[in-house]
Each structure stands twice: as C-alpha cells, then as structure tokens.
Write a protein that holds these residues in place. Sequence first.
Motif, mmCIF file in Angstrom:
data_model
loop_
_atom_site.group_PDB
_atom_site.id
_atom_site.type_symbol
_atom_site.label_atom_id
_atom_site.label_comp_id
_atom_site.label_asym_id
_atom_site.label_seq_id
_atom_site.Cartn_x
_atom_site.Cartn_y
_atom_site.Cartn_z
ATOM 1 N N PRO A 96 -31.673 59.959 -22.450
ATOM 2 C CA PRO A 96 -31.339 61.389 -22.424
ATOM 3 C C PRO A 96 -29.841 61.649 -22.514
ATOM 4 C CG PRO A 96 -31.982 60.615 -20.232
ATOM 5 C CD PRO A 96 -32.310 59.509 -21.196
ATOM 6 N N GLU A 97 -29.026 60.671 -22.112
ATOM 7 C CA GLU A 97 -27.583 60.849 -22.214
ATOM 8 C C GLU A 97 -27.141 60.950 -23.677
ATOM 9 O OE1 GLU A 97 -28.419 56.436 -22.331
ATOM 10 O OE2 GLU A 97 -29.127 58.167 -21.179
ATOM 11 N N GLN A 98 -27.954 60.425 -24.584
ATOM 12 C CA GLN A 98 -27.650 60.491 -26.011
ATOM 13 C C GLN A 98 -28.399 61.622 -26.707
ATOM 14 O OE1 GLN A 98 -28.263 56.788 -28.081
ATOM 15 N NE2 GLN A 98 -27.708 57.635 -30.075
ATOM 16 N N TYR A 99 -29.659 61.833 -26.309
ATOM 17 C CA TYR A 99 -30.507 62.800 -27.018
ATOM 18 C C TYR A 99 -30.770 64.077 -26.235
ATOM 19 C CZ TYR A 99 -31.365 58.568 -29.717
ATOM 20 O OH TYR A 99 -31.204 57.429 -30.457
ATOM 21 N N GLY A 100 -30.202 64.183 -25.053
ATOM 22 C CA GLY A 100 -30.383 65.391 -24.263
ATOM 23 C C GLY A 100 -31.835 65.585 -23.859
ATOM 24 N N ASP A 101 -32.320 66.819 -23.968
ATOM 25 C CA ASP A 101 -33.696 67.121 -23.563
ATOM 26 C C ASP A 101 -34.652 67.171 -24.750
ATOM 27 O OD1 ASP A 101 -32.762 69.410 -24.764
ATOM 28 O OD2 ASP A 101 -33.333 70.773 -23.148
ATOM 29 N N VAL B 263 -32.388 60.598 -33.892
ATOM 30 C CA VAL B 263 -30.990 60.692 -34.302
ATOM 31 C C VAL B 263 -30.372 61.863 -33.555
ATOM 32 C CG1 VAL B 263 -29.418 61.195 -36.205
ATOM 33 C CG2 VAL B 263 -31.383 59.697 -36.582
ATOM 34 N N LYS B 264 -29.249 61.634 -32.927
ATOM 35 C CA LYS B 264 -28.614 62.653 -32.101
ATOM 36 C C LYS B 264 -28.389 63.936 -32.890
ATOM 37 C CE LYS B 264 -24.677 63.437 -29.012
ATOM 38 N NZ LYS B 264 -23.443 62.841 -28.433
ATOM 39 N N GLY B 265 -28.912 65.037 -32.355
ATOM 40 C CA GLY B 265 -28.703 66.339 -32.974
ATOM 41 C C GLY B 265 -29.660 66.674 -34.099
#
Length: 284
Positions: free
Chosen positions: A121-126, A85-87
């Motif tokens: 990665p565009e949604q969840y970053g690193d 889940v993002k963030g």
Amino acid sequence: MLEGIMILAGAVVALCLLVAVWDGNRFITVKYEIVSDKIAKPCRFILLSDQHNKTYGKENEKLIRQIENLSPDAVLVAGDMLTAVKGQPFDNALSLMQRLAAKYPIYYGMGNHEYRLELYPEQYGDAYEKYVAGLKAAGIDPLINQNTDLPVYNIAICGSRIGREYYRRFRKYPMRADYLPKILGEPRADACQILIAHNPLYFEEYAAWGADVVVSGHVHGGIMRLPVLGGVLSPNLSLFPKYDGGRFELGKAVMILSRGIGTHTIPLRIFNPAELVVLDFKKV
C-alpha cells in the motif's frame, strides 16, 4: 550474400511487427471439453485471465458480445485483470467485471498483480481496497484461498492465492507438500473440484492437492509462439516454458491454461493472439 541475409532479416522483422500489431488487437475463441463422472449437469464456463486493463472496442463491447453469444452459465477469472503500476487506473478491468456480473455469476481468483496491490500500500495506496470494493459492489466476492459449491452441477470452485515467493524469476521456487492443504484446506473429493490457480508452474502440486480441473493464466502464451517449440518466454524469464498455453493432463487432473486477453511488461503478441476460453463440462 550479406546483402541477401540483411534483406531476409529485415523482411522477417517487418513480418513480426505486422503480426504483433494484428495479434495485439484481436482475440480468438478456444473451446475445451471436460468430461467427468462427477458432473451432475452439463454446464459452460468462460475463462478470462490477464486482461491487464485491455479493451476490445468501446467498453469491451466486442469481448462482451462474444461472451453473450456463447451463453455461459458462469465466468471464471484467473487473475491479473488489472496491472499493478503506480497511478495506473483499473477502470477497464472493473468495468468489464461489473458488466459481466450483471448477467453471470463470477468466480474470481486473484493473480500476482492484484496481490501486489494489497501487499504494498505504500506504493499503490488504497488501489486494492477500491478495486475489491468495486468488485463486491457488483456482487463479486473474490475467492481468496476458499472453496465454494455449485451443487446443481456438483462442482466446487476454489480460488488460490499463493505467496509472492512462488513468482520468483529464473527458477521454480520449491513448494512444500503441506503448503496448499494449509492455505486451501481439503478439496471436495465427492465433487468436480476446480482450482483457479493463476500460476501454472505448480500444476503438479495442484494435482497432488486434489484438483480435478485447474484453470490458469499468467504466461500470456509465451509472448511469441514458434512452430513445434511453442511459447518463447515466461514471466519468470524462462525460455520455452513447459506450460505456455492449452490443455495439460497429469493423472486424473486437467489444466486449462489461457494465453490471456491482454499484455503486460513486454506488450507484444506474435503468432499468439489473445484467448477467450470456453470450458464445456459434461457428465460421462
């Protein structure tokens, strides 16, 4: 008559809510024995799956204490210890892995949530890179479509990571006969071959590949369990899934399907407590 039905329905709903609160905050220990003429030395593994960042007591003290009481030789992880889940932080999952890795060898197979972090990665970053880096710093090297040997027990452990298409909803996406050999290579026929495979829906394919023992999760026991009928709903939104939790056999292959130790999407457990699974391997 109608009033009586409404009272009964209300009582059933109230009971389910009470059970959901109770089952959603406890786990039970379930033990399975696996006997094989390939085993060179008896051993005990703990199977964990589908934590989804859940904790039992401060820093998972209740869960860790029970694992210590069981004195395992190693821990198998069948994926989805965090939630994509993002963030959302993954501190609880990583902390549990780090604390267990300080005491036991950990053999970690990826679930669809870990895989999703890597794919998008565009949604969840690193998040994926940070999580895997944390695992590796603790001495855990995830088994991503690779085998590792435990010669003292004559056991081989392979962690599979199948494509996202195999997690589609409503129906089972067909898996070609050459798919698993292509991504996993050949199984160890001279050892007891364990396959960590998050999605139990493909047990037939895992057995055909050559797994002696499959350990899975993903289904969360069906969220709610009913007498005779078993688990009610699978993650691909199928009613009363064939593989919901427990022990299944196909030819010489055995699958142990954990009901998981956390919840996700539908955060409910009704007549379906979380499971800490113990696997005792014994030679004939």
